[in-house]
Design an enzyme around this catalytic site. Structure first.
Site, mmCIF file in Angstrom:
data_model
loop_
_atom_site.group_PDB
_atom_site.id
_atom_site.type_symbol
_atom_site.label_atom_id
_atom_site.label_comp_id
_atom_site.label_asym_id
_atom_site.label_seq_id
_atom_site.Cartn_x
_atom_site.Cartn_y
_atom_site.Cartn_z
ATOM 1 N N CYS A 40 222.277 111.496 84.853
ATOM 2 C CA CYS A 40 221.368 111.401 83.439
ATOM 3 C C CYS A 40 220.403 112.782 83.047
ATOM 4 O O CYS A 40 219.803 112.736 81.397
ATOM 5 C CB CYS A 40 220.168 109.647 84.050
ATOM 6 S SG CYS A 40 219.863 110.232 85.267
ATOM 7 N N HIS A 96 215.882 108.722 87.823
ATOM 8 C CA HIS A 96 216.221 108.294 86.378
ATOM 9 C C HIS A 96 215.483 109.632 85.330
ATOM 10 O O HIS A 96 214.339 109.875 85.910
ATOM 11 C CB HIS A 96 216.209 107.086 86.532
ATOM 12 C CG HIS A 96 217.795 106.698 85.341
ATOM 13 N ND1 HIS A 96 218.292 106.446 85.142
ATOM 14 C CD2 HIS A 96 216.330 105.700 84.225
ATOM 15 C CE1 HIS A 96 219.071 106.052 83.891
ATOM 16 N NE2 HIS A 96 217.803 105.252 83.452
ATOM 17 N N ASP A 113 217.791 104.908 76.540
ATOM 18 C CA ASP A 113 217.821 105.114 78.113
ATOM 19 C C ASP A 113 219.450 104.466 77.988
ATOM 20 O O ASP A 113 219.860 103.143 78.042
ATOM 21 C CB ASP A 113 217.037 103.522 79.093
ATOM 22 C CG ASP A 113 217.869 103.796 80.258
ATOM 23 O OD1 ASP A 113 218.772 104.167 80.438
ATOM 24 O OD2 ASP A 113 217.024 103.628 80.908
#
Length: 232
Positions: A40, A96, A113
């Site tokens: 991520c 994250h 996201d």
């Protein structure tokens, strides 16, 4: 990123139960953004660059903020995650990373996201309510902290050689992106650990000013997270 294959065994938790719904809205073509599962931090790095290139963000990225979500125990719950096998999309990540874009004209903010099943992008208030769900009483070890880094600084200073995604024998835990690892402007090849190591508080009293000049940005609590962006 969050190691999906390692975290999946910890997704079921008796202290986290929810159901929620999302709403549809128009959004950019998701397929035009690079996404590699479990990476991520690199996905968001390239997303910021893409938003700038497409003219969807300021040319210097000053309206973008990169947010690392984690805590000292490296256990943070997020809902509506594509990697989840649950109906509510719950995943317990070690960390994250998302991107938040500020609209200075009407002081609204939206969340990008790539790992979320929510609208892309989502209004910040909607993302907080659905993905973070602050109203839930969580076990203390699941309390989330947010390292907010101004994108222009992040794009200059961040680096990763992906060492965190190899097991002790040197094998990949999850296959890496096809593009080259990210090297910082000063030649640093890996500083990801500095970003995901998030203390319980930030040393800066004026965080809205500090975020403009510090490589690692500032740390805000879950209670102050949404409101922080109205001060930046």
């Amino acid at each position: 990123m969050s190691r999906e294959n390692l975290m999946s065994s910890r997704m079921e938790s008796p202290s986290i139960i929810t159901s929620s719904s999302s709403q549809n809205n128009s959004s950019p073509d998701l397929s035009s953004f690079n996404h590699t599962p479990s990476y991520c931090e690199e996905n968001v790095y390239r997303l910021c660059k893409k938003l700038i290139k497409l003219g969807l963000a300021d040319e210097d990225g000053k309206d973008l903020f990169v947010v690392f979500i984690s805590n000292k125990d490296k256990q943070i719950p997020l809902w509506h995650q594509k990697a989840s096998k649950r109906g509510d999309g719950l995943v317990l990540w070690d960390y994250h990373v998302i991107c938040i874009q500020r609209n200075g004209k009407d002081d609204t903010h939206q969340v990008w996201d790539l790992d979320s099943s929510l609208p892309f992008p989502s209004p910040l208030a909607h993302y907080v309510a659905e993905a973070i769900q602050p109203s839930f009483q969580l076990y203390s070890g699941f309390q989330r902290l947010f390292r907010v880094v101004h994108a222009p600084i992040f794009l200059r200073c961040f680096a990763t050689d992906r060492r965190h995604m190899k097991d002790p024998t040197g094998n990949w835990i999850s296959q890496p992106p096809s593009h080259e690892p990210i090297v910082a402007e000063d030649g640093t090849v890996h500083n990801l650990d500095e970003y995901i190591c998030i203390p319980s508080s930030s040393e800066f009293e004026d965080k809205s000013a500090a975020i403009q000049r510090h490589k690692l940005g500032v740390v805000v609590t879950e209670e102050n997270f949404e409101g922080f962006f109205s001060l930046v």
